[in-house]
Design a protein around this motif. Structure first.
Motif, PDB file in Angstrom:
ATOM      1  N   ASP A 327       0.856  -1.184   0.000  1.00  7.99           N
ATOM      2  CA  ASP A 327       0.000   0.000   0.000  1.00  7.99           C
ATOM      3  C   ASP A 327       0.894   1.237   0.000  1.00  7.99           C
ATOM      4  N   ASN A 329       0.108   3.787   2.237  1.00 10.11           N
ATOM      5  CA  ASN A 329      -0.410   4.504   3.408  1.00 10.11           C
ATOM      6  C   ASN A 329       0.683   5.122   4.266  1.00 10.11           C
ATOM      7  N   ASN A 330       1.901   4.603   4.183  1.00 15.61           N
ATOM      8  CA  ASN A 330       2.985   5.093   5.041  1.00 15.61           C
ATOM      9  C   ASN A 330       4.162   5.581   4.200  1.00 15.61           C
ATOM     10  N   ASN A 331       3.845   6.363   3.169  1.00 16.43           N
ATOM     11  CA  ASN A 331       4.894   6.907   2.314  1.00 16.43           C
ATOM     12  C   ASN A 331       5.358   8.281   2.815  1.00 16.43           C
ATOM     13  N   HIS A 334       2.535  10.850   3.280  1.00 18.81           N
ATOM     14  CA  HIS A 334       1.690  10.614   4.470  1.00 18.81           C
ATOM     15  C   HIS A 334       2.278  11.311   5.699  1.00 18.81           C
TER      16      HIS A 334
END
Length: 379
Positions: A327, A329-331, A334
């Motif tokens: 995913d 979501n934690n790039n 973010h």
């Protein structure tokens, strides 16, 4: 308080007329004169009404039989005025009983101006959901000719009350978590939950010991213990037990470690979610772009702080909250959007995945993600 009518019977207890049925049990019939008509059923002290149960029988009115002539109908009447200045015909029957529906009582409640909105009040500032309504039954004695007589029962008052809607709250006050079961807290007021829409959340390091909640910072008289939640119907996580005596504290009996504790006042649950790692995956990391065992695990070393020591090269990577689940979501984007101060050795690679790009000197570093202080650092 508004007056409301309602005369019914179904000896379903007042408290939940919502469960009333057609049961005609427990009815006592008196031996009355054929020229007298009177209700024979027992009336509840109060009838609770809701739109969801409008098709339910609220109560069944019962009266004695009279000597009837050509007109063999009984008429049940109601009014919101005890003088019956404008009686309403609820229904007619040739039987000596009549079922009154919740919906008919709701109609009377509407005439009284009652509602189920907890925000409204009457002219005295009292809840605008209760009142009194009135019932009577009438019949005709005779053959329709000379001497025919209309007879009417005494007026029966009935207390009705609309169940007010529950208003969902969007704000709530935090609770203080105090006890020796909480690492680095002990019996001090320095750990509070974060509350939103009736759901309290807090992350802490738990060890075998005791604790309880407090509603006010520093006030030992505002404690909420295990017994409080148990008595109020909460389902409590199996990692907790009751102290069983004294202060009836919570006792943590699970595996020592970091957990997110969630107290949901809407669902009436208290549960623990165990700590989870973050995973660094990408060309800049030793494991490259795969979850085959070489990926780098950042362990939650203390509540909301993840850390790992590993080699970095000049390439890209990002973090993943679930091992093996891809995913974005934690790039980089973010954490930047969440207000984190990110080490200058990293930048956004500018792609759609908004990966971290390591631009520092290749080597082994200790990377720390601190969600408390909102920082990402390299040492």
């Amino acid at each position: 308080m508004k007056k409301i009518i309602y005369s019914i019977l179904c000896i379903c207890t007042v408290t939940l007329f919502t469960n009333c049925t057609d049961d005609d049990s427990h009815v006592f019939i008196a031996d009355l004169s054929s020229e007298t008509i009177a209700f024979q059923n027992s009336f509840a002290s109060e009838y609770l009404l809701s739109k969801e149960t409008k098709n339910n029988i609220a109560d069944r009115l019962i009266w004695n039989a009279t000597t009837l002539g050509v007109n063999n109908d009984y008429e049940v009447q109601s009014d919101i005025d005890s003088e019956f200045a404008n009686p309403i015909s609820i229904g007619t029957t040739n039987a000596t009983n009549y079922a009154v529906l919740v919906g008919q009582l709701l109609d009377l409640a509407s005439q009284l101006g009652l509602d189920d909105d907890p925000a409204t009040t009457d002219s005295s500032g009292n809840p605008n959901n209760a009142g009194i309504v009135y019932f009577r039954v009438k019949s005709i004695i005779g053959n329709g000719g000379a001497g025919t007589q209309e007879i009417v029962s005494d007026i029966q008052s009935v207390n009705i009350k609309l169940l007010e809607k529950t208003v969902a709250t969007t704000t709530c006050d935090p609770l203080w978590v105090v006890g020796d079961a909480i690492e680095n807290v002990g019996w001090n007021f320095n750990l509070a939950t974060v509350c939103d829409a009736g759901v309290q959340r807090v992350k802490a390091s738990f060890k075998n010991g005791k604790f309880r909640f407090f509603q006010v910072d520093g006030d030992w008289n505002t404690g909420l213990n295990y017994q409080y939640y148990e008595d109020n119907g909460y389902t409590i996580d199996v990692n907790f037990e009751s102290e069983g005596e004294g202060d009836f504290n919570f006792v943590f009996v699970g595996t020592t470690g970091i957990y997110e504790m969630v107290i949901d006042d809407n669902l009436k649950t208290i549960k623990l979610n165990p700590s989870g790692s973050l995973w660094a995956v990408g060309g800049a990391t030793p494991g490259k772009w795969n979850f085959t065992g070489g990926e780098t695990e950042l362990v939650e070393t203390s509540p909301d702080i993840w850390q790992a020591t590993f080699a970095l090269t000049n390439d890209i990577f990002r973090f993943f909250a679930t091992r093996g689940e891809w995913d974005i979501n934690n790039n980089y984007a973010h954490y930047a959007d969440e207000g984190y101060a990110i080490d200058a050795n990293f930048e956004n690679d500018g792609s759609d995945d908004a990966n971290f790009k390591f631009i520092g000197t290749p080597g082994t570093y200790t990377l720390t993600i601190n969600a408390v202080d909102k920082t990402i650092t390299l040492d």
